[in-house]
Design a protein around this motif. Structure first.
Motif, short mmCIF file in Angstrom:
data_model
loop_
_atom_site.label_atom_id
_atom_site.label_comp_id
_atom_site.label_asym_id
_atom_site.label_seq_id
_atom_site.Cartn_x
_atom_site.Cartn_y
_atom_site.Cartn_z
N ALA A 140 41.40 42.14 39.48
CA ALA A 140 41.11 40.95 38.69
C ALA A 140 39.87 41.16 37.83
O ALA A 140 39.76 40.60 36.73
N VAL A 141 38.94 41.95 38.32
CA VAL A 141 37.73 42.24 37.54
C VAL A 141 38.05 43.15 36.36
O VAL A 141 37.52 42.97 35.26
N VAL A 142 38.93 44.11 36.58
CA VAL A 142 39.22 45.12 35.55
C VAL A 142 40.32 44.65 34.59
O VAL A 142 40.19 44.81 33.37
N LEU A 143 41.39 44.08 35.13
CA LEU A 143 42.56 43.73 34.32
C LEU A 143 42.71 42.25 34.05
O LEU A 143 43.47 41.87 33.17
N GLY A 144 42.02 41.42 34.81
CA GLY A 144 42.23 39.98 34.71
C GLY A 144 43.10 39.49 35.86
O GLY A 144 43.86 40.25 36.46
N ALA A 145 42.98 38.21 36.16
CA ALA A 145 43.68 37.66 37.33
C ALA A 145 45.19 37.74 37.20
O ALA A 145 45.89 37.98 38.18
N ARG A 146 45.71 37.53 36.00
CA ARG A 146 47.17 37.48 35.84
C ARG A 146 47.84 38.83 36.07
O ARG A 146 49.04 38.89 36.33
#
Length: 214
Positions: A140-146
């Motif tokens: 989630a930090v690197v790619l985003g939560a979705r």
């Protein structure tokens, strides 16, 4: 000292707003449904002719994978800039949210595989929830939560394709194929806990990457 009523009401309102912004009610509902589905599937697998200690392996691997995706998606924030500029640090809130969600998912899914001690029971389910959620938090930090579900799904698929799913295998497989290890494998537990510790720390101090790439 009695808390001031106005302050208490304000804190409760802030808590409700936080829960709504993170889709907490929906996360709870989906986790409960996941646990029910896992319980049904695990029971069906045990009822198959010739079912052995590894009968529930697929459920113990796939159910935590889905639950981790649910928890990771729930880390979505619509106010990243406000969090960065807040007077109070946000990392305790992010860490508390992740810890509570992970604990709830681990308990619900562990209850979905009751019965006598075997190679793939409640302990293995809880371990896989913890490790998988750690990967989702870091993602989630690197790619985003979705997209936080994607790296864990890829890792699971690659591990399965490489054939490191035999519980009799030892050595290095106990670390990188930790999802498929029996629940009494200490090295697999240590790996899952280390992954969760890294993922939770990264998410707590960095926060979720905004979906707009900012």
């Amino acid at each position: 000292m009695t808390p001031h009523p106005t302050r208490t009401a304000t804190d409760l309102r802030a808590l409700r707003l936080y829960a709504r912004s993170r889709a907490v009610p929906a996360t709870l509902a989906v986790l409960a449904a996941t646990a029910l589905g896992a319980a049904w599937a695990a029971q069906r697998l045990l009822e198959q002719p010739g079912a052995g200690p590894t009968a529930r392996l697929s459920v113990v691997v796939l159910a935590p994978l889905f639950a981790a995706g649910v928890v990771g998606t729930g880390l979505l924030t619509h106010s990243a800039e406000l969090e960065r500029g807040a007077v109070r640090p946000w990392w305790p809130r992010r860490l508390a949210h992740l810890l509570l969600a992970t604990a709830l998912a681990a308990v619900l899914l562990a209850l979905a595989v009751p019965g006598h001690f075997d190679a793939y029971g409640a302990s293995a389910m809880a371990r896989n929830v913890i490790g998988s959620t750690g990967v989702a938090a870091a993602s989630a930090v690197v790619l985003g939560a979705r997209l936080s579900w994607l790296p864990m799904m890829v890792c699971t698929a690659v591990t399965s394709l490489l054939g490191a799913t035999d519980p009799a295998d030892g050595g290095v497989a106990a670390a990188w194929a930790w999802q498929f290890r029996p629940e009494d494998d200490v090295r697999a537990w240590l790996t899952a806990l280390a992954i969760f510790g890294c993922g939770a720390s990264l998410h707590a101090f960095r926060g979720t990457r905004p979906d707009n790439g900012g």
